[in-house]
Design an enzyme around this catalytic site. Sequence first.
Site, PDB file in Angstrom:
ATOM      1  N   HIS A 162      81.305  98.362   6.414  1.00 27.24           N
ATOM      2  CA  HIS A 162      81.660  99.693   5.921  1.00 27.24           C
ATOM      3  C   HIS A 162      80.832 100.062   4.696  1.00 27.24           C
ATOM      4  CE1 HIS A 162      85.898  99.036   7.716  1.00 27.24           C
ATOM      5  NE2 HIS A 162      85.387 100.069   8.354  1.00 27.24           N
ATOM      6  N   CYS A 250      90.621  98.070   0.862  1.00 28.23           N
ATOM      7  CA  CYS A 250      91.173  98.304   2.201  1.00 28.23           C
ATOM      8  C   CYS A 250      92.642  97.936   2.336  1.00 28.23           C
ATOM      9  CB  CYS A 250      90.354  97.586   3.250  1.00 28.23           C
ATOM     10  SG  CYS A 250      90.381  95.828   3.062  1.00 28.23           S
TER      11      CYS A 250
HETATM   12  C1  CIR Z   1      87.815  94.968  10.686  1.00 26.39           C
HETATM   13  O1  CIR Z   1      86.801  94.422  11.119  1.00 26.39           O
HETATM   14  O2  CIR Z   1      88.107  96.118  10.990  1.00 26.39           O
HETATM   15  C2  CIR Z   1      88.732  94.185   9.773  1.00 26.39           C
HETATM   16  N1  CIR Z   1      88.700  92.807  10.126  1.00 26.39           N
HETATM   17  C3  CIR Z   1      88.350  94.372   8.322  1.00 26.39           C
HETATM   18  C4  CIR Z   1      88.523  95.786   7.862  1.00 26.39           C
HETATM   19  C5  CIR Z   1      88.243  95.950   6.413  1.00 26.39           C
HETATM   20  N2  CIR Z   1      88.411  97.315   6.043  1.00 26.39           N
HETATM   21  C6  CIR Z   1      87.946  97.828   4.906  1.00 26.39           C
HETATM   22  O3  CIR Z   1      87.319  97.133   4.108  1.00 26.39           O
HETATM   23  N3  CIR Z   1      88.134  99.111   4.690  1.00 26.39           N
END
Ligand code: CIR
Length: 261
Positions: A162, A250
């Site tokens: 991201h 997140c």
């Molecule tokens: C993913 O791959 O979607 C999750 N394992 C990690 C998401 C992390 N999201 C974020 O940093 N906004």
Amino acid sequence: MGAYDTALVRGVPASFTDALRRQSGPALDVDRARRQHRASVEVLADAGYEVHEIAADEGYSDCVFIEDAAIVIGSTVVATRSGAESRRGEVGPVIDELSAMFTVTSVDPPGILDGGDVIDLGPTLYVGITDRTNTDGIEQLMAICAPLGIDVVTVEVHDALHLKSVVLPLDDETVLVTPRSVDEEALEGLRIVYEPEVERHGSSALPLRDGRLMVTESTPATAAMLTAAGFAVQPVDVSELLAADGGLTCLSILFGDPSSP
Ligand code: CIR
């Protein structure tokens, strides 16, 4: 950032062991992830946020990463549509929680957009192009933002999940950037501090309403650099959540009541 007084968080499901990961690694430890998540939520409460927690959903291994499900912009909340199909069903309960306070709008196909790709710096939103967010999703966001007088700046992201994996807002004008990870021309006008090379892709940060800056405990060089730059650093151990490609942003959606002055 400081006007936000509420934090929406979501629990860690037992199925967190199956969370999406860009690279394989040791098995994820759910109990440790839960303890670390709880400790990070306590820091939010201690900083003065009213914390609302949505229960984990076993059907969604990544649901603790609630930031990706919804984006609050003024009095509007955008229901996202993740580039990761397995995450799209996380959105419903998050929007249910916010719909009493915000006007709901959503990203429609073929648009994809994850909250982790959106940085809100007041009059400007910076949005990353990644595997999770495409130009169609960004154009839909632009259409939502234009009537509100909010500019949307697109940022090319190289080799990261991201935008907020590699560009982290530290205050209203400063960002922590992983060198060589984004087209920095897009960040013109912002003050940039760089993640130390020795902790490349390892650090995360989240500014709190009481003036402290939450920083990953596992990145002491970054914490020392930020302390020297004048930030009141609050280290937090979220190693198990980092192992599933998460960061500190997140784990919550921070917002305020749009009807209060
Ligand atoms: C993913 O791959 O979607 C999750 N394992 C990690 C998401 C992390 N999201 C974020 O940093 N906004």
